[in-house]
Design a protein around this motif. Structure first.
Motif, PDB file in Angstrom:
ATOM      1  N   THR A 122       0.848  -1.186  -0.047  1.00 26.71           N
ATOM      2  CA  THR A 122      -0.155  -0.045   0.112  1.00 26.71           C
ATOM      3  C   THR A 122       0.775   1.275  -0.007  1.00 26.71           C
ATOM      4  O   THR A 122       0.273   2.485   0.015  1.00 26.71           O
ATOM      5  CB  THR A 122      -1.079   0.002   1.092  1.00 26.71           C
ATOM      6  N   GLU A 123       2.019   1.165   0.209  1.00 27.87           N
ATOM      7  CA  GLU A 123       3.030   2.397   0.257  1.00 27.87           C
ATOM      8  C   GLU A 123       3.167   2.855  -1.314  1.00 27.87           C
ATOM      9  O   GLU A 123       3.140   1.909  -2.203  1.00 27.87           O
ATOM     10  CB  GLU A 123       4.117   2.225   1.007  1.00 27.87           C
ATOM     11  N   PRO A 124       3.730   4.135  -1.476  1.00 29.14           N
ATOM     12  CA  PRO A 124       4.097   4.527  -2.849  1.00 29.14           C
ATOM     13  C   PRO A 124       5.037   3.686  -3.600  1.00 29.14           C
ATOM     14  O   PRO A 124       6.101   3.150  -2.867  1.00 29.14           O
ATOM     15  CB  PRO A 124       4.286   5.956  -2.637  1.00 29.14           C
ATOM     16  N   ASN A 125       4.993   3.412  -4.775  1.00 28.29           N
ATOM     17  CA  ASN A 125       5.829   2.616  -5.674  1.00 28.29           C
ATOM     18  C   ASN A 125       6.905   3.438  -5.867  1.00 28.29           C
ATOM     19  O   ASN A 125       6.962   4.205  -6.882  1.00 28.29           O
ATOM     20  CB  ASN A 125       4.987   2.071  -6.565  1.00 28.29           C
ATOM     21  N   ARG A 126       8.135   3.370  -5.359  1.00 29.30           N
ATOM     22  CA  ARG A 126       9.275   4.234  -5.528  1.00 29.30           C
ATOM     23  C   ARG A 126      10.109   3.690  -6.973  1.00 29.30           C
ATOM     24  O   ARG A 126      10.805   4.197  -7.239  1.00 29.30           O
ATOM     25  CB  ARG A 126      10.063   4.204  -4.469  1.00 29.30           C
ATOM     26  N   SER A 130       2.462   2.007 -12.638  1.00 29.03           N
ATOM     27  CA  SER A 130       1.518   3.360 -13.211  1.00 29.03           C
ATOM     28  C   SER A 130       1.051   2.873 -14.586  1.00 29.03           C
ATOM     29  O   SER A 130       0.030   3.842 -14.814  1.00 29.03           O
ATOM     30  CB  SER A 130       2.676   4.296 -13.594  1.00 29.03           C
TER      31      SER A 130
END
Length: 105
Positions: free
Chosen positions: A75-79, A103
């Motif tokens: 659930t954390e942003p995909n770096r 994305s």
């Protein structure tokens, strides 16, 4: 069968990710199912190898479409930017531990 259910440990056998700026981030990455391991253990998926419908994901892994359990979604942003999946095999079928959507560009 118990060996197939043991948690996987992060590894980078040839050291190619040791100097990556995302190395530490990959090492701590986890879903509700547990730690994802590291970039060396996951696999990047092309946009044609995953999709989303009604808020649920599925991934095409080794010729098989696999429903991604909700608790396997990171659930954390995909770096990293790209879609990635971490899995193990049970009875010859992939089981998703972690799924990080990209994305879809």
């Amino acid at each position: 069968m118990l060996l197939a259910l043991q948690p996987a440990h992060a590894r980078d056998r040839d050291g190619k990710y040791a100097n990556s700026p995302l190395h530490e981030w990959f090492e701590q990455l986890a879903s509700k199912k547990g730690r994802c391991c590291s970039d060396a253990d996951g696999r990047a998926l092309s946009d044609i190898d995953w999709d989303s419908q009604d808020g649920h994901y599925r991934a095409h892994i080794d010729g098989e479409w696999v429903d991604v359990p909700e608790d396997a979604v990171v659930t954390e942003p995909n770096r990293a930017g790209r879609t990635m999946v971490w899995c193990f095999w049970l009875d010859g079928h992939p089981q998703v531990i972690c799924f990080m959507p990209g994305s879809m560009t």
